[in-house]
Design an enzyme around this catalytic site. Structure first.
Site, PDB file in Angstrom:
ATOM      1  CB  THR A 184       0.203   2.018   5.957  1.00  0.00           C
ATOM      2  OG1 THR A 184       1.859   1.542   5.542  1.00  0.00           O
ATOM      3  CG2 THR A 184      -0.254   2.056   4.604  1.00  0.00           C
ATOM      4  CD  GLU A 185       5.140   3.716   8.143  1.00  0.00           C
ATOM      5  OE1 GLU A 185       4.162   3.545   8.518  1.00  0.00           O
ATOM      6  OE2 GLU A 185       6.150   3.120   8.953  1.00  0.00           O
ATOM      7  CG  ASN A 186       3.512   2.268   2.241  1.00  0.00           C
ATOM      8  OD1 ASN A 186       3.066   2.063   3.440  1.00  0.00           O
ATOM      9  ND2 ASN A 186       2.972   1.513   1.344  1.00  0.00           N
TER      10      ASN A 186
ATOM     11  CB  SER B 144       2.578   9.790   4.343  1.00  0.00           C
ATOM     12  OG  SER B 144       2.341   8.632   5.141  1.00  0.00           O
TER      13      SER B 144
END
Lengths: 236, 236
Positions: free
Chosen positions: A71-73, A113
């Protein structure tokens, strides 16, 4: 954690089957669309799932395959929605919903990320779409309407950097307009980035010659799908 | 002796001047330094350029700073989220400027700024309206767009632990933009949940080395933004 356990954990959190999906509508429902996409995610893949129907894909990855969710966060090894008493509001996914971290997960900052994404380290990304063109161009962030608040998030980074982009979308808009068309009329997210499209009517591969139907939903024939598509489809 | 502690949030933001560029950590509420933002509202500096992934929720934290008329321009990737009305209303009324940046480009621009790199090339946004007017260049047969590094006068971030040197560790996905913002600002202000003795953070696990940190304020029990939003709290 084995993939079997992971899948069943995701499965245990399925909200009640949407009545919309259970109607007598022709073609696949949203769960089945997610299931179709999940079949094409290989063992060992690092996968980023978009918000909406793509999130459902995690529940259907076949038994025996181990898949790591990014998840990009800032989390690699995202697990399912936690129980209420285990929610940490600082452990969330890109949709800002609470998630869990699997044993073996890693946290990192935003530049790392997106180095995973833009540096082509993520294998598969599953996204929603407003429009896909015959060449695999994707439009999924803006209708270009003047009064809309433009918001792009990580979509342009994902399509530019992830090796394989899957799209899950209804075949047409709610008004019955085709979403698969010759040229996108909405502002693009990326050019020539989509590999495969999973709709309620068909599974479609993007080829150099155009969009090729690789599987039809039960009760749907090629002409039915072609009539609801804004560009010429190829038979496999 | 080096000791970067400051007595209060008020003192920590007292020299933020009108027209300053301020990076604010957080992805949604995860990592949002809400007490520092509220101190900035009390302080009253105006015409700020604020860099954050979003634009806040409800009427507290970043949304309240914007609502209080202190922000002239937002640089962000996703300005509309659930419970976000302050920014959209001002934007539609033409009262706030928006620079929309893909999330990975935003992160990389901040990292580059912090590393002394004035510009870089990326594939993200090529062929989309967000690349319009920017310099393009071919590398190894592929087209890329030039993006500029971002720096700031101040960064306001949140950590889990900090020592007197400013070494930091974070809580889960609250890390997000904080480590790179700490690098990119002339003055980085940290609100930490726990202040620890030097040596209590294992050097092997320090995420942000103290060289990137200028001021530390301890806020033992930070407010949870989503709780304030659902309770209808407004600030001031």
């Amino acid at each position: 954690m084995s993939n079997l356990t992971m899948s069943s954990l995701f499965m245990s959190k399925i909200s009640q089957h949407n009545h919309e999906d259970a109607s007598d509508k022709i073609g696949w429902d949203r769960e089945q669309m997610a299931q179709k996409a999940a079949q094409d995610i290989p063992d060992g893949a690092y996968v980023n799932l978009g918000i909406g129907i793509p999130e459902k894909v995690a529940r259907y990855v076949p038994e025996g395959r181990e898949v790591i969710y990014h998840t990009e966060n800032g989390l690699l090894g995202m697990g399912p929605t936690p129980e209420d008493d285990e929610i940490d509001f600082e452990l969330i996914n890109a949709g800002k919903k609470p998630v869990s971290a699997i044993a073996g997960a890693a946290y990192f900052h935003h530049a790392d990320s997106f180095a995973m994404i833009r540096g082509k380290h993520i294998d598969v990304c599953v996204l929603g779409a407003m429009q896909v063109s015959a060449k695999g161009d994707l439009a999924n962030w803006s209708t270009g309407a003047v009064d809309a608040i433009p918001a792009v998030g990580g979509a342009m980074d994902l399509v530019a950097g992830v090796k394989t982009i899957f799209v899950i979308t209804q075949h047409t808009t709610k008004q019955g307009e085709p979403k698969l068309i010759e040229h996108c009329s909405y502002p693009l997210t990326g050019q020539g980035v989509v590999s495969r499209i999973y709709t309620d009517l068909a599974v479609i591969k993007v080829t150099e010659r155009g969009l090729e139907v690789v599987e039809l939903a039960p009760g749907v024939d090629f002409d039915y799908v072609q009539q609801r598509t804004g560009c010429e489809l190829l038979r496999s | 002796m080096i000791d970067k502690r400051i007595a209060s949030c008020r003192d920590a933001v007292a020299d933020i001047f009108d027209g300053a560029t301020v990076m604010i950590g957080g992805f949604g509420e995860a990592g949002s330094p809400i007490e520092l933002i509220h101190a900035l509202i009390d302080h009253g500096a105006r015409n700020l350029t604020v860099i954050n992934n979003n634009t806040g929720s409800g009427h507290v934290g970043l949304a309240a700073l914007i609502e209080n008329g202190q922000v002239g321009k937002m640089i962000c990737s996703f300005p509309r989220t659930a419970n976000s009305t302050v920014f959209p209303d001002l934007y539609r009324a033409g009262k706030i400027e928006l620079e929309l940046v893909p999330q990975g480009t935003l992160a990389e621009r901040i990292r580059a700024g912090g590393a002394g790199i004035p510009a870089f090339y990326t594939a993200t946004s090529v062929g989309t309206p967000l690349a319009d007017g920017k310099k393009h260049e071919m590398f190894d047969g592929q087209e890329f767009v030039q993006e500029r590094g971002l720096t700031a006068d101040f960064a306001l971030i949140k950590s889990l632990n900090a020592d007197r040197y400013g070494n930091l560790i974070y809580n889960k996905t609250a890390r997000n933009f904080a480590p790179i913002m700490a690098m990119a600002a002339k003055c980085t202000v940290v609100q930490t949940q726990v202040f620890v003795e030097a040596g209590d953070i294992d050097p092997e696990v320090v995420v942000t080395p103290g060289i990137f940190v200028n001021r530390i304020v301890t806020v033992e029990n930070p407010a949870q933004e989503s709780k304030l939003v659902s309770a209808g709290v407004t600030y001031p």
